[in-house]
Scaffold this motif. Structure first.
Motif: not given
Ligand SMILES: NC(=O)c1ccc[n+]([C@@H]2O[C@H](COP(=O)([O-])OP(=O)(O)OC[C@H]3O[C@@H](n4cnc5c(N)ncnc54)[C@H](O)[C@@H]3O)[C@@H](O)[C@H]2O)c1
Ligand SMILES: [Zn+2]
Ligand SMILES: [Zn+2]
Length: 390
Positions: A115-142
């Motif tokens: 299903g939908a991509a998740l932040f910071g949650y493995t290749k199964l969910y898109g391998q999107v860099p997560g939020g335990q960080a200073e400045y994460p990029r947030v897709p679909q921010a609209q």
């Protein structure tokens, strides 16, 4: 920027990672002020390693300020205070239109059949860099980020990213009838918050866990608590006219205590090379099913199980004979965060009925993330919810 990265089983590193930048017009970059560690992160820490690469940035519970926006993000301004949902959803596809943001057709990870991509949650969910960080990029921010007022502490709103909508959906999916009883298995942050929501709605709540301070924290709020033990099913039936509760919320997941064979299978799988481990996990049943089996055992005939704990095996053995015969209704899935925002926001005022302001047991700097993971996993020092500050 600095971030918490996964480096291997039970190894987290506070490391330098590339600064994010706006890549799509619908991106934003968020300056994080607080970020949580979730029970779901513990699955990555210990069991889901084959689906991560060393250096992956973890985390999916974020509150902060908007730092930068793409040209397609017209609803946010630099400096706005926002909470970022753990899943990435577009808000305008068929699935988002049904309130199934976890199935978003714009961000579905199709090559993994997920299903939908998740932040910071493995290749199964898109391998999107997560939020335990200073400045994460947030897709679909609209669509994703939830604007919240300036003023109250981060603790007031940060749980809108995960804990609150997850607990809320757990209670909704449990279908507890008026005057009914719900058993909540697992009193970690998710189970604890599900108890609070169910009590707030006037239900009778029985909570089960193995950790003394978690049981005590629920008990003082009005939950009837039982310590997990071999005879806990009988103890639950004794409290529910011998019939069992109308509903059970399973807030434990794949690493449940009390599943010795599957624990050995999880440990054995962990010794295989990554590609083979991945196949074993995707094709075989290696979840520790103790809590789910307990839910099936104790729920009353015709009752509902709301499964909110995360599972990852593809062929787990389940007692279908009993499930079918008892006419159990089973609902599950990742929480559809934005679906519940409107219901939850009115409960986040100064009267704080769910007592979110002091829900966290630990506030630590992001740089102490590696120790914080260990603390939370071992439930040391009364750790129930840990928030990190960059
Ligand atoms: N569906 C979603 O959207 C969603 C979102 C967030 C978290 N989760 C999942 O919810 C689960 C709980 O998360 P959490 O943050 O509260 O984590 P947690 O690990 O702190 O909580 C799990 C609790 O279950 C208890 N437990 C273990 N075995 C048990 C058993 N057999 N019976 C009763 N209790 C038992 C543990 O002592 C612990 O207190 C995890 O599986 C997590 O991945 C799901
Ligand atoms: Zn989570
Ligand atoms: Zn969508």
């Amino acid at each position: 920027m600095k971030a918490l990265t996964w480096q291997g089983k039970r190894t987290i590193e506070y490391a330098d990672v590339p600064d994010p930048r706006i890549e799509e017009p619908t991106d934003a970059v968020i300056r994080v002020t607080s970020t949580g560690i979730c029970g779901s992160d513990l699955h990555l820490y210990a069991v889901m390693g084959p689906f991560l690469d060393a250096g992956d940035v973890l985390g999916h519970e974020v509150i902060g300020r908007v730092g930068e926006t793409g040209t397609g993000v017209t609803n946010l301004s630099v400096g706005d205070r926002v909470v970022v949902p753990f899943q990435i959803a577009c808000g305008s596809c068929f699935m988002c239109g049904q309130g199934l943001q976890t199935q978003c057709e714009t961000t579905q990870v199709r090559d993994q059949g997920m299903g939908a991509a998740l932040f910071g949650y493995t290749k199964l969910y898109g391998q999107v860099p997560g939020g335990q960080a200073e400045y994460p990029r947030v897709p679909q921010a609209q669509y994703g980020p939830i604007k919240v007022p300036h003023g109250p502490p981060d603790d007031r709103f940060v749980y809108l990213s995960d804990v609150l909508p997850t607990a809320w959906q757990a209670v909704e999916y449990a279908g507890i009838p008026a005057g009914g009883t719900v058993v909540v298995l697992g009193l970690g942050p998710i189970g604890d918050m599900a108890c609070r929501v169910a009590l707030h709605r006037g239900h009778r709540v029985i909570g089960v866990d193995l950790v003394a301070e978690r049981l005590e924290r629920a008990r003082v709020r009005g939950v009837e608590t039982l310590e997990y033990a071999d005879d806990v099913a009988d103890a639950i039936r004794d409290l529910t006219d011998g019939r069992g509760p109308d509903s059970v919320i399973e807030a434990v997941g794949m690493e449940a205590h009390g599943s010795p064979t599957a624990k050995i299978a999880q440990q054995a799988a962990a010794l295989l090379p990554d590609p083979i481990q991945r196949t074993v996990m995707q094709k075989a049943g290696i979840d520790r099913l103790a809590a789910l089996l307990l839910a099936i055992d104790v729920v009353r005939r015709g009752g509902t199980i709301s499964l909110i704990g995360v599972y990852g095996g593809m062929a787990d053995p389940l007692p279908m004979l009993t499930m079918f015969d008892k006419q159990i209704q089973l609902r599950m899935g990742q929480a559809n965060v934005r679906r519940w925002t409107k219901d939850i926001l009115p409960l986040l005022g100064d009267d704080d009925p769910l007592q979110v302001d002091d829900f966290a047991t630990h506030h630590l700097p992001l740089s102490e993330g590696p120790a914080a993971y260990e603390l939370f996993q071992h439930k040391r020092d009364g750790a129930i919810k840990v928030l990190l500050t960059p």
